[in-house]
Design a protein around this motif. Structure first.
Motif, PDB file in Angstrom:
ATOM      1  N   GLU A  47      11.265 -11.629  -5.361  1.00 18.84           N
ATOM      2  CA  GLU A  47      11.160 -12.295  -6.430  1.00 18.84           C
ATOM      3  C   GLU A  47      12.338 -13.264  -6.067  1.00 18.84           C
ATOM      4  N   ARG A  48      13.223 -13.036  -4.914  1.00 18.64           N
ATOM      5  CA  ARG A  48      14.397 -13.921  -4.338  1.00 18.64           C
ATOM      6  C   ARG A  48      13.734 -14.831  -3.309  1.00 18.64           C
ATOM      7  N   GLY A  49      12.542 -14.917  -2.862  1.00 16.79           N
ATOM      8  CA  GLY A  49      12.128 -15.662  -1.711  1.00 16.79           C
ATOM      9  C   GLY A  49      11.593 -14.763  -0.730  1.00 16.79           C
ATOM     10  N   ARG A  50      11.013 -15.439   0.363  1.00 19.31           N
ATOM     11  CA  ARG A  50      10.201 -15.013   1.619  1.00 19.31           C
ATOM     12  C   ARG A  50      11.054 -14.105   2.511  1.00 19.31           C
ATOM     13  N   ILE A  51      10.323 -13.111   3.107  1.00 17.00           N
ATOM     14  CA  ILE A  51      11.051 -12.545   4.440  1.00 17.00           C
ATOM     15  C   ILE A  51      10.039 -12.309   5.482  1.00 17.00           C
ATOM     16  N   ALA A  52      10.039 -12.930   6.210  1.00 15.51           N
ATOM     17  CA  ALA A  52       9.233 -12.860   7.614  1.00 15.51           C
ATOM     18  C   ALA A  52       9.340 -11.514   8.274  1.00 15.51           C
ATOM     19  N   CYS A  53       8.250 -11.006   8.600  1.00 14.22           N
ATOM     20  CA  CYS A  53       8.479  -9.608   9.258  1.00 14.22           C
ATOM     21  C   CYS A  53       7.028  -9.277   9.914  1.00 14.22           C
ATOM     22  N   GLY A  54       7.015  -8.341  10.727  1.00 18.65           N
ATOM     23  CA  GLY A  54       6.215  -7.755  11.492  1.00 18.65           C
ATOM     24  C   GLY A  54       5.407  -6.506  10.948  1.00 18.65           C
ATOM     25  N   ALA A  55       6.218  -5.916   9.871  1.00 23.04           N
ATOM     26  CA  ALA A  55       5.580  -4.582   9.231  1.00 23.04           C
ATOM     27  C   ALA A  55       6.099  -4.371   7.997  1.00 23.04           C
ATOM     28  N   VAL A  56       5.361  -3.843   7.337  1.00 22.81           N
ATOM     29  CA  VAL A  56       5.841  -3.153   5.970  1.00 22.81           C
ATOM     30  C   VAL A  56       5.493  -1.884   5.511  1.00 22.81           C
ATOM     31  N   VAL A  57       6.550  -1.339   5.044  1.00 16.97           N
ATOM     32  CA  VAL A  57       6.532   0.244   4.789  1.00 16.97           C
ATOM     33  C   VAL A  57       6.211   0.299   3.119  1.00 16.97           C
ATOM     34  N   LEU A  58       5.345   0.468   2.776  1.00 14.43           N
ATOM     35  CA  LEU A  58       5.265   0.830   1.094  1.00 14.43           C
ATOM     36  C   LEU A  58       5.694   2.241   0.707  1.00 14.43           C
ATOM     37  N   ALA A  59       6.753   2.378   0.492  1.00 19.92           N
ATOM     38  CA  ALA A  59       7.413   3.646  -0.247  1.00 19.92           C
ATOM     39  C   ALA A  59       7.942   3.362  -1.617  1.00 19.92           C
ATOM     40  N   GLY A  60       6.945   3.114  -2.441  1.00 24.08           N
ATOM     41  CA  GLY A  60       7.088   2.539  -3.908  1.00 24.08           C
ATOM     42  C   GLY A  60       7.047   3.897  -4.845  1.00 24.08           C
ATOM     43  N   GLY A  61       6.907   5.208  -4.589  1.00 19.58           N
ATOM     44  CA  GLY A  61       6.787   6.086  -5.288  1.00 19.58           C
ATOM     45  C   GLY A  61       5.795   5.955  -6.297  1.00 19.58           C
ATOM     46  N   ALA A  62       5.960   6.418  -7.648  1.00 19.41           N
ATOM     47  CA  ALA A  62       5.131   6.143  -8.811  1.00 19.41           C
ATOM     48  C   ALA A  62       4.609   4.795  -8.931  1.00 19.41           C
TER      49      ALA A  62
END
Length: 436
Positions: A201-216
């Motif tokens: 919601e504050r902008g884009r972050i470039a990255c090579g990997a994402v970890v989804l640890a969002g619980g519920a």
């Protein structure tokens, strides 16, 4: 009322680029951030609300190996090893200690179930043992009525949920991780099929990997990204007491109650073997996946129509990355506790242990647990989605096995030798785990 959690101030400036973005600031997200940062990997953790603001601060606080699914025991043992050194590792108080945990048995059928688990767990060299008679009374004095046996694990411990996730997040920052609260991730971007960044919601972050640890929240987020996670929400309720002298030191559970002593001298208490689930559209979508477990646990899960049923019926399941998302509309899930269940726990505990008859309830709260069909978490990469990793579905076990899960996830993201065998936690074990 939600429990007070140690605040974590956010970093001021969103990075344009980092190595890994972690979505979710619960115990799994912050431990993953810590272990990645310790490896020298650049990490930005984005939490839509507060660090540890949802189930990671609302659980019982148990850190146990006892009673775990056989697939989880190595992860639980590694977690206990890490918990023992967590205050030193973070330089902060997490509340961890090892008073032991005891499962009290009222019938020979319950004893047989504990003996069966113990027989299977011996290969992991757990220090659990079955106690009877005087040996049981030595560990658990003060009961007004006798229990025929108890499964006891003296090395099992507990920590303070309101302290632990914030302490670990601050330690991750000490090692270079960046922490952002009130920063919802709206979605993931890819290039040539590989993760290339996230849009927040504050902008884009470039990255090579994402970890989804969002619980519920993980299933909702994943669904918008084209990933069908078999995860449902279960409501757990807890209350805490004022300081209560004379009550047991060991954490324990009977058929109706569970309790642990807190650092402040009070107790956290819950109704065991009875959680609530408000029927939502996802319960219908995932009925075939969860039906065997619902049948086997029919006396433990109380289905009902309630406020969440209608809220989730109205919740958007698809959005574009330039739109406000459900994660921005609800910063912190703060469901109401099931007071009837808590009254049952309080009454049973007061009858069983006279010391609890004088308890003064200070506050109560509830949290939503992310649950898989087999009650074993999902930890690992997503097939066909290079750079995307998922750590969710901890089924009420996430706090206790959080450090080991974070260490395992960090190893997998970094391409290092995993601390335990990740095979039991792969997403592909579920038939519906496919892109849609």
């Amino acid at each position: 009322m939600s429990p007070a959690v140690d605040p974590v101030a956010p970093d001021p400036t969103l990075p344009g680029r980092t190595d890994v973005v972690i979505i979710g600031g619960g115990i799994i997200g912050v431990t993953t951030a810590l272990f990645l940062a310790e490896k020298g990997i650049a990490v930005a953790l984005c939490e839509k609300g507060l660090i540890g603001g949802e189930q990671s601060s609302r659980n019982w606080g148990w850190c146990r190996t006892m009673g775990r699914d056989q697939a989880e025991i190595p992860l639980a043992l590694e977690s206990l090893r890490l918990w023992r050194g967590m205050n030193r590792r973070t330089g902060r108080e997490t509340g961890f200690r090892q008073p032991g945990i005891l499962y009290l048995c009222e019938t020979e059928r319950e004893v047989a179930a504990q003996e069966a688990w113990l027989e299977q767990a011996r290969c992991h060299q757990v220090d659990a043992c079955l106690l009877r008679g005087a040996a049981l009374n030595d560990v658990m004095p003060g009961a007004a009525r006798g229990f025929i046996a108890g499964l006891h694990t003296p090395s099992d411990g507990c920590a303070e949920p309101a302290l632990a996730a914030p302490a670990i997040a601050e330690a991750a920052r000490d090692h270079g991780a960046q922490i952002f609260t009130r920063t919802a991730v709206r979605g993931i971007e890819t290039e040539a099929g590989h993760v290339s960044g996230v849009v927040t919601e504050r902008g884009r972050i470039a990255c090579g990997a994402v970890v989804l640890a969002g619980g519920a929240w993980s299933r909702l987020f994943a669904g918008n990204a084209g990933l069908d996670l078999p995860v449902l929400k279960i409501l757990g309720s807890v209350f805490r007491t004022a300081r209560l002298p004379g009550a047991p030191e060991v954490s324990a559970a009977g058929s109706v109650f569970a309790f642990r002593k807190r650092l402040d001298g009070g107790y956290s208490i819950a109704r065991r073997n009875a959680n609530a689930a408000e029927i939502t559209p996802d319960h219908v979508r995932l009925l075939a996946d969860f039906l065997p477990r619902l049948i086997s646990s029919r006396n433990e899960i109380r289905l009902r129509i309630g406020r969440r049923s209608w809220e989730e019926l109205r919740t958007r399941r698809r959005w574009s990355l330039d739109e406000v998302t459900p994660f921005e509309a609800v910063r912190v899930l703060d469901p109401k506790p099931r007071r009837g269940l808590l009254r049952e726990a309080r009454a049973a505990l007061s009858r069983t242990f006279p010391a609890f008859a004088a308890m003064q309830v200070v506050e109560s709260w509830a949290g939503l647990m992310d649950v898989t069909p087999d009650a074993v978490p999902i930890i690992g990469g997503v097939e066909g989605r290079p750079g995307l990793f998922v750590a969710t579905g901890f089924s009420g076990h996430g706090f206790g096995i959080g450090p080991g899960a974070g260490r395992l996830m960090a190893d997998l993201v970094a391409g290092d030798q995993p601390v335990v065998d990740p095979a039991p936690f792969r997403l592909s074990r579920f038939a519906r785990a496919k892109t849609v």
